[in-house]
Write an enzyme that holds these catalytic residues in place. Structure first.
Site, PDB file in Angstrom:
ATOM      1  N   TRP A  17       0.901  -1.024   0.130  1.00 11.13           N
ATOM      2  CA  TRP A  17       0.006  -0.252   0.010  1.00 11.13           C
ATOM      3  C   TRP A  17       0.457   1.628  -0.066  1.00 11.13           C
ATOM      4  O   TRP A  17       0.393   2.577  -0.039  1.00 11.13           O
ATOM      5  CB  TRP A  17      -0.701  -0.199   1.140  1.00 11.13           C
ATOM      6  CG  TRP A  17      -0.384  -0.172   2.557  1.00 11.13           C
ATOM      7  CD1 TRP A  17      -0.045  -1.736   3.101  1.00 11.13           C
ATOM      8  CD2 TRP A  17       0.450   0.220   3.517  1.00 11.13           C
ATOM      9  NE1 TRP A  17       0.895  -1.234   4.319  1.00 11.13           N
ATOM     10  CE2 TRP A  17       1.297  -0.598   4.477  1.00 11.13           C
ATOM     11  CE3 TRP A  17       0.812   2.253   3.759  1.00 11.13           C
ATOM     12  CZ2 TRP A  17       1.945   0.359   5.395  1.00 11.13           C
ATOM     13  CZ3 TRP A  17       1.857   2.477   4.292  1.00 11.13           C
ATOM     14  CH2 TRP A  17       2.292   1.648   5.431  1.00 11.13           C
TER      15      TRP A  17
ATOM     16  N   ARG B 137       6.421  -0.986 -11.825  1.00 12.25           N
ATOM     17  CA  ARG B 137       7.183  -0.770 -11.529  1.00 12.25           C
ATOM     18  C   ARG B 137       7.617  -2.672 -12.254  1.00 12.25           C
ATOM     19  O   ARG B 137       8.150  -3.060 -11.882  1.00 12.25           O
ATOM     20  CB  ARG B 137       8.002  -0.992  -9.601  1.00 12.25           C
ATOM     21  CG  ARG B 137       9.439  -1.085  -9.427  1.00 12.25           C
ATOM     22  CD  ARG B 137      10.322  -1.091  -8.780  1.00 12.25           C
ATOM     23  NE  ARG B 137       9.776  -1.271  -7.895  1.00 12.25           N
ATOM     24  CZ  ARG B 137      10.731  -1.300  -5.893  1.00 12.25           C
ATOM     25  NH1 ARG B 137      11.061  -0.148  -6.455  1.00 12.25           N
ATOM     26  NH2 ARG B 137      10.284  -1.830  -5.235  1.00 12.25           N
TER      27      ARG B 137
ATOM     28  N   LYS C 166      -2.272  -8.081  -7.787  1.00 10.81           N
ATOM     29  CA  LYS C 166      -3.107  -7.829  -7.019  1.00 10.81           C
ATOM     30  C   LYS C 166      -2.842  -6.944  -6.472  1.00 10.81           C
ATOM     31  O   LYS C 166      -1.824  -6.524  -5.284  1.00 10.81           O
ATOM     32  CB  LYS C 166      -3.123  -9.057  -6.059  1.00 10.81           C
ATOM     33  CG  LYS C 166      -4.348  -9.211  -5.019  1.00 10.81           C
ATOM     34  CD  LYS C 166      -3.651 -10.476  -4.427  1.00 10.81           C
ATOM     35  CE  LYS C 166      -3.176  -9.183  -2.659  1.00 10.81           C
ATOM     36  NZ  LYS C 166      -3.946  -7.901  -1.888  1.00 10.81           N
TER      37      LYS C 166
ATOM     38  N   ALA D 239      -2.676  -3.690  -2.841  1.00  8.81           N
ATOM     39  CA  ALA D 239      -2.908  -3.742  -1.666  1.00  8.81           C
ATOM     40  C   ALA D 239      -4.132  -3.769  -1.235  1.00  8.81           C
ATOM     41  O   ALA D 239      -4.610  -3.007  -1.761  1.00  8.81           O
ATOM     42  CB  ALA D 239      -2.168  -2.683  -0.466  1.00  8.81           C
TER      43      ALA D 239
ATOM     44  N   SER E 181       5.828  -7.826   2.509  1.00  9.58           N
ATOM     45  CA  SER E 181       6.965  -8.352   4.142  1.00  9.58           C
ATOM     46  C   SER E 181       7.548  -9.138   3.730  1.00  9.58           C
ATOM     47  O   SER E 181       7.755 -10.357   2.096  1.00  9.58           O
ATOM     48  CB  SER E 181       5.933  -7.946   5.296  1.00  9.58           C
ATOM     49  OG  SER E 181       4.443  -8.822   5.001  1.00  9.58           O
TER      50      SER E 181
ATOM     51  N   GLU F  49      10.653  -8.537  -3.420  1.00  7.90           N
ATOM     52  CA  GLU F  49      11.040  -6.729  -2.414  1.00  7.90           C
ATOM     53  C   GLU F  49      10.378  -7.139  -1.360  1.00  7.90           C
ATOM     54  O   GLU F  49       9.181  -6.398  -1.534  1.00  7.90           O
ATOM     55  CB  GLU F  49      10.660  -5.944  -3.625  1.00  7.90           C
ATOM     56  CG  GLU F  49      11.543  -5.455  -4.998  1.00  7.90           C
ATOM     57  CD  GLU F  49      12.885  -5.676  -5.001  1.00  7.90           C
ATOM     58  OE1 GLU F  49      13.859  -4.957  -3.860  1.00  7.90           O
ATOM     59  OE2 GLU F  49      13.421  -6.128  -6.176  1.00  7.90           O
TER      60      GLU F  49
ATOM     61  N   ARG G 220      10.940  10.644   3.865  1.00  8.54           N
ATOM     62  CA  ARG G 220      10.312  10.098   2.629  1.00  8.54           C
ATOM     63  C   ARG G 220       8.653   9.849   2.392  1.00  8.54           C
ATOM     64  O   ARG G 220       9.423   8.153   3.582  1.00  8.54           O
ATOM     65  CB  ARG G 220      10.954   9.196   1.672  1.00  8.54           C
ATOM     66  CG  ARG G 220      10.816   9.201  -0.404  1.00  8.54           C
ATOM     67  CD  ARG G 220      11.478   8.572  -0.943  1.00  8.54           C
ATOM     68  NE  ARG G 220      11.098   8.081  -2.347  1.00  8.54           N
ATOM     69  CZ  ARG G 220      11.608   7.233  -2.844  1.00  8.54           C
ATOM     70  NH1 ARG G 220      11.852   5.971  -2.057  1.00  8.54           N
ATOM     71  NH2 ARG G 220      10.633   7.086  -3.951  1.00  8.54           N
TER      72      ARG G 220
ATOM     73  N   CYS H  22      10.308   0.856   2.324  1.00  9.54           N
ATOM     74  CA  CYS H  22      11.625   0.226   2.995  1.00  9.54           C
ATOM     75  C   CYS H  22      12.103   0.152   2.554  1.00  9.54           C
ATOM     76  O   CYS H  22      13.244   0.175   3.699  1.00  9.54           O
ATOM     77  CB  CYS H  22      10.999  -1.011   2.161  1.00  9.54           C
ATOM     78  SG  CYS H  22      11.412  -0.392   0.204  1.00  9.54           S
TER      79      CYS H  22
ATOM     80  N   GLU I   8      10.766  -2.983  11.329  1.00 11.48           N
ATOM     81  CA  GLU I   8      11.057  -1.703  10.785  1.00 11.48           C
ATOM     82  C   GLU I   8      10.296  -0.688  10.989  1.00 11.48           C
ATOM     83  O   GLU I   8       9.062  -1.206  11.438  1.00 11.48           O
ATOM     84  CB  GLU I   8      10.129  -1.962   9.734  1.00 11.48           C
ATOM     85  CG  GLU I   8      11.325  -2.666   8.130  1.00 11.48           C
ATOM     86  CD  GLU I   8      10.193  -2.733   7.209  1.00 11.48           C
ATOM     87  OE1 GLU I   8       9.095  -3.974   6.772  1.00 11.48           O
ATOM     88  OE2 GLU I   8      10.779  -2.682   5.493  1.00 11.48           O
TER      89      GLU I   8
HETATM   90  P1  NAP Z   1       2.305  -7.089   3.315  1.00 14.80           P
HETATM   91  O1  NAP Z   1       1.812  -6.961   4.480  1.00 14.80           O
HETATM   92  O2  NAP Z   1       3.168  -7.713   3.498  1.00 14.80           O
HETATM   93  O3  NAP Z   1       1.546  -6.625   1.812  1.00 14.80           O
HETATM   94  C1  NAP Z   1       2.306  -7.008   0.628  1.00 14.80           C
HETATM   95  C2  NAP Z   1       0.570  -7.859  -0.421  1.00 14.80           C
HETATM   96  O4  NAP Z   1       0.815  -9.143   0.023  1.00 14.80           O
HETATM   97  C3  NAP Z   1      -0.078  -6.968  -0.034  1.00 14.80           C
HETATM   98  O5  NAP Z   1      -1.129  -6.815  -0.956  1.00 14.80           O
HETATM   99  C4  NAP Z   1      -1.391  -8.518   0.876  1.00 14.80           C
HETATM  100  O6  NAP Z   1      -2.531  -7.788   0.441  1.00 14.80           O
HETATM  101  C5  NAP Z   1      -0.578  -9.362  -0.051  1.00 14.80           C
HETATM  102  N1  NAP Z   1      -0.661 -10.290   1.148  1.00 14.80           N
HETATM  103  C6  NAP Z   1      -1.140 -10.670   2.209  1.00 14.80           C
HETATM  104  N2  NAP Z   1      -0.512 -11.895   3.080  1.00 14.80           N
HETATM  105  C7  NAP Z   1      -0.425 -13.095   0.674  1.00 14.80           C
HETATM  106  C8  NAP Z   1      -0.600 -13.742   1.891  1.00 14.80           C
HETATM  107  N3  NAP Z   1      -0.396 -14.865   2.526  1.00 14.80           N
HETATM  108  N4  NAP Z   1      -1.188 -14.684   0.620  1.00 14.80           N
HETATM  109  C9  NAP Z   1      -1.344 -13.635  -0.786  1.00 14.80           C
HETATM  110  N5  NAP Z   1      -0.594 -12.248  -0.746  1.00 14.80           N
HETATM  111  C10 NAP Z   1      -0.586 -11.633   0.659  1.00 14.80           C
HETATM  112  O7  NAP Z   1       2.850  -5.509   3.450  1.00 14.80           O
HETATM  113  P2  NAP Z   1       2.296  -3.982   3.385  1.00 14.80           P
HETATM  114  O8  NAP Z   1       2.846  -3.919   4.682  1.00 14.80           O
HETATM  115  O9  NAP Z   1       1.955  -3.601   2.722  1.00 14.80           O
HETATM  116  O10 NAP Z   1       3.385  -3.028   2.895  1.00 14.80           O
HETATM  117  C11 NAP Z   1       4.853  -3.320   3.770  1.00 14.80           C
HETATM  118  C12 NAP Z   1       5.990  -4.164   3.637  1.00 14.80           C
HETATM  119  O11 NAP Z   1       6.262  -3.641   1.880  1.00 14.80           O
HETATM  120  C13 NAP Z   1       6.948  -3.426   4.361  1.00 14.80           C
HETATM  121  O12 NAP Z   1       7.647  -4.984   5.023  1.00 14.80           O
HETATM  122  C14 NAP Z   1       8.072  -2.349   3.584  1.00 14.80           C
HETATM  123  O13 NAP Z   1       9.682  -2.911   3.400  1.00 14.80           O
HETATM  124  C15 NAP Z   1       7.633  -3.880   1.957  1.00 14.80           C
HETATM  125  N6  NAP Z   1       8.235  -2.725   0.938  1.00 14.80           N
HETATM  126  C16 NAP Z   1       9.398  -2.828   0.292  1.00 14.80           C
HETATM  127  C17 NAP Z   1       9.877  -2.675  -0.621  1.00 14.80           C
HETATM  128  C18 NAP Z   1      11.269  -2.700  -1.726  1.00 14.80           C
HETATM  129  O14 NAP Z   1      10.961  -3.205  -2.932  1.00 14.80           O
HETATM  130  N7  NAP Z   1      11.721  -3.936  -1.282  1.00 14.80           N
HETATM  131  C19 NAP Z   1       8.919  -1.471  -1.878  1.00 14.80           C
HETATM  132  C20 NAP Z   1       7.832  -0.363  -0.661  1.00 14.80           C
HETATM  133  C21 NAP Z   1       7.689  -1.903   0.567  1.00 14.80           C
HETATM  134  P3  NAP Z   1      -3.241  -8.471   2.186  1.00 14.80           P
HETATM  135  O15 NAP Z   1      -3.477  -6.891   3.000  1.00 14.80           O
HETATM  136  O16 NAP Z   1      -4.331  -8.351   2.037  1.00 14.80           O
HETATM  137  O17 NAP Z   1      -3.271  -9.896   3.283  1.00 14.80           O
END
Ligand code: NAP
Length: 491
Positions: free
Chosen positions: A162, A171, A186, A188, A241, A262, A290, A296, A393
């Site tokens: 999100w 990207r 898919k 967020a 995550s 990522e 930012r 991340c 984080e």
């Molecule tokens: P997240 O909870 O891991 O969710 C990311 C995506 O995965 C969402 O669309 C989520 O949808 C989906 N998801 C969660 N559980 C799933 C499952 N069991 N099966 C399939 N899809 C699933 O992360 P977030 O809270 O949205 O984003 C923050 C994280 O992203 C942080 O850790 C950040 O560091 C990381 N991030 C990394 C980068 C990079 O380039 N390295 C860039 C941006 C963000 P649901 O919420 O519906 O489960």
């Protein structure tokens, strides 16, 4: 599209909130919808179609059906479609930025910047589409000729977080489409509106039906697992995550799906004794603030040499404390709300934990009164290394400073984490800069700079921060297979 829209409701009203399956707009197969909230007010912005496993299956069937046709479209034409999408995103900046601010909370200024950043992925990969690499040669024994050709990996599943609702999508979609792959995105559940708006931009730019599906939903685990294990998806590209990445990597192992991840970060920000303090404070503002710290790449742990620590902390607290906090829609707002109530609670408890272990609060330190999920820019110094925020984080506007005396000790502390996405180093000594860059266990280093992201450069991490790279020339390679053709050398 240029729009003159008078109210947030007008802007939200421009988004078709149904699923996109194979180019068609449709309700979820069970008719369900879920609410999307404005984090600045806690109010419902829209109810969006909530994809079911059956919808997931239908999207993959459409992606498989469209795959051969899209791969056969000449690369130049695929590039031209992406280039049109680049222009269309820029022309639609105000509407898209407003949608993003409404559903995610970031300021309009940051949201406009994200539209430009997101659009740039389409321009970059439009240019890369026509430069897919191949090879022709002879085997070393002279007995055979061989050709190595790049081919699209096939239908892709793209899952985005999100925090950058538009750019995390472009990207992935940019390189996938440039490579000749079809995609199912898919987004967020907190921020599906930006992706739904993006689908319309892509269709209007000439992407054929079936090439892009978008499945917002609140039932990610149910929808995604059968798709990953089913065998038709040939590539997973996930940003989110580390915990979820680990689950998806296991699911991808069933059908040996090519996987790019990522994941999270825990970025060290190291200020050496000879650093230019102005540059270091500017860098800290960028690396920390930012996206309100919800990145991340956010500087999660700041290691500052004892000789500069007091002045660095004072200047950073002054700059952070002067930032204007408010609803991202108000021009002049610099810091919007956090994404939701659990995030606000988490940031608060991390700060409380650090303070209970001896950290000093230089500015901020307590959540604002509601409505909305606001946490003020906060600077902590003398943070104890065993504080929870050093191993988590923070994902909020909290700078956590630790003091060091010895560079090797700072590097050891910087590397004492399972993550390895990005690190930042500030020093005027080029030899030391390169030595510390080499020693940091990260995929990217910002040297005297607080932002490393650029669509033309390879973005990604080591250790538990991920697999693969996005952006740059490497980004498209993630969506390509190398096909080898060997023939006997008869002539
Ligand atoms: P997240 O909870 O891991 O969710 C990311 C995506 O995965 C969402 O669309 C989520 O949808 C989906 N998801 C969660 N559980 C799933 C499952 N069991 N099966 C399939 N899809 C699933 O992360 P977030 O809270 O949205 O984003 C923050 C994280 O992203 C942080 O850790 C950040 O560091 C990381 N991030 C990394 C980068 C990079 O380039 N390295 C860039 C941006 C963000 P649901 O919420 O519906 O489960």
């Amino acid at each position: 599209m240029t729009t003159t829209l008078s109210s947030p409701a007008d802007v939200i009203g421009t988004v078709d909130t149904r699923l996109v399956i194979g180019g068609r707009r449709t309700e979820a197969s069970d008719g369900a919808r879920f609410d999307v909230l404005d984090p600045a007010t806690g109010e419902v912005l829209a109810a969006v179609a909530d994809a079911t496993p059956q919808d997931g299956r239908a999207a993959v069937v459409a992606a498989v059906a469209a795959q051969a046709g899209w791969a056969a479209v000449p690369a130049r034409k695929r590039g031209e479609i992406l280039r049109r999408a680049h222009e269309a995103l820029l022309a639609d900046t105000e509407r898209l930025a407003t949608i993003m601010t409404l559903e995610m909370g970031k300021s309009l200024t940051e949201a406009r910047g994200e539209v430009r950043y997101a659009a740039e992925f389409f321009r970059w990969f439009a240019e890369e589409a026509v430069r897919l690499e191949g090879w022709y040669g002879h085997t070393p024994d002279g007995a055979s000729r061989a050709i190595v050709a790049s081919q699209p990996v096939g239908p892709c599943l793209l899952i985005t977080p999100w925090n950058f609702p538009l750019a995390m999508g472009t990207r992935k979609i940019g390189p996938a489409l440039a490579a000749g792959c079809t995609v199912v995105l898919k987004p967020a559940p907190q921020t599906p509106l930006s992706s739904l708006a993006l689908a319309d931009v892509l269709a209007a730019s000439g992407v054929p039906e079936g090439v892009v599906s978008v499945l917002p939903g609140s039932r990610a685990a149910e929808v995604v697992e059968p798709l990953l294990r089913g065998g038709d998806i040939r590539k997973l590209s996930f940003t989110g995550s580390t915990a979820v990445g680990r689950i998806l990597l296991e699911q991808a192992s069933t059908a040996i799906v090519r996987t790019s991840l990522e994941l999270g970060g825990n970025a060290p920000f190291v200020v050496l004794a000879d650093a230019d303090l102005d540059e270091a404070v500017d860098g800290a503002m960028a690396a920390k603030m930012r996206n309100m710290g919800e990145a991340c790449t956010a500087a999660n742990r700041m290691f500052v040499h004892r000789s500069l620590a007091a002045e660095f902390g004072r200047r950073l607290a002054e700059r952070m404390g002067a930032l204007r906090v408010g609803n991202g829609l108000d021009e002049g707002t610099e810091v919007g709300p956090l994404i939701d109530a659990p995030s606000l609670a988490k940031v608060g408890s991390l700060v409380d934990d650090a303070v209970s272990r001896g950290a000093q609060v230089l500015v901020g330190g307590a959540p604002a009164e509601g409505p909305g999920y606001f946490y003020p820019p906060t600077v902590l110094t003398d943070v104890a290394p065993d504080s929870a925020l050093c191993a988590t984080e923070i994902f909020g506007p909290v700078a956590a400073i630790q003091v060091f005396d010895d560079v090797d000790d700072a590097i050891a502390r910087a590397n004492a984490t399972e993550w390895g996405l990005v690190g930042y180093v500030f020093t005027r000594d080029v030899d030391r800069a390169l030595a510390v860059s080499e020693a940091l266990e990260v995929g990217m280093v910002g040297l005297n700079v607080g932002v490393v992201s650029n669509p033309a450069l390879p973005f990604g991490g080591v250790k538990q921060s991920g697999l693969g790279r996005e952006g740059g020339r490497h980004g498209i390679a993630e969506f390509l297979e190398q096909k080898l053709v060997v023939l006997p050398k008869r002539g």
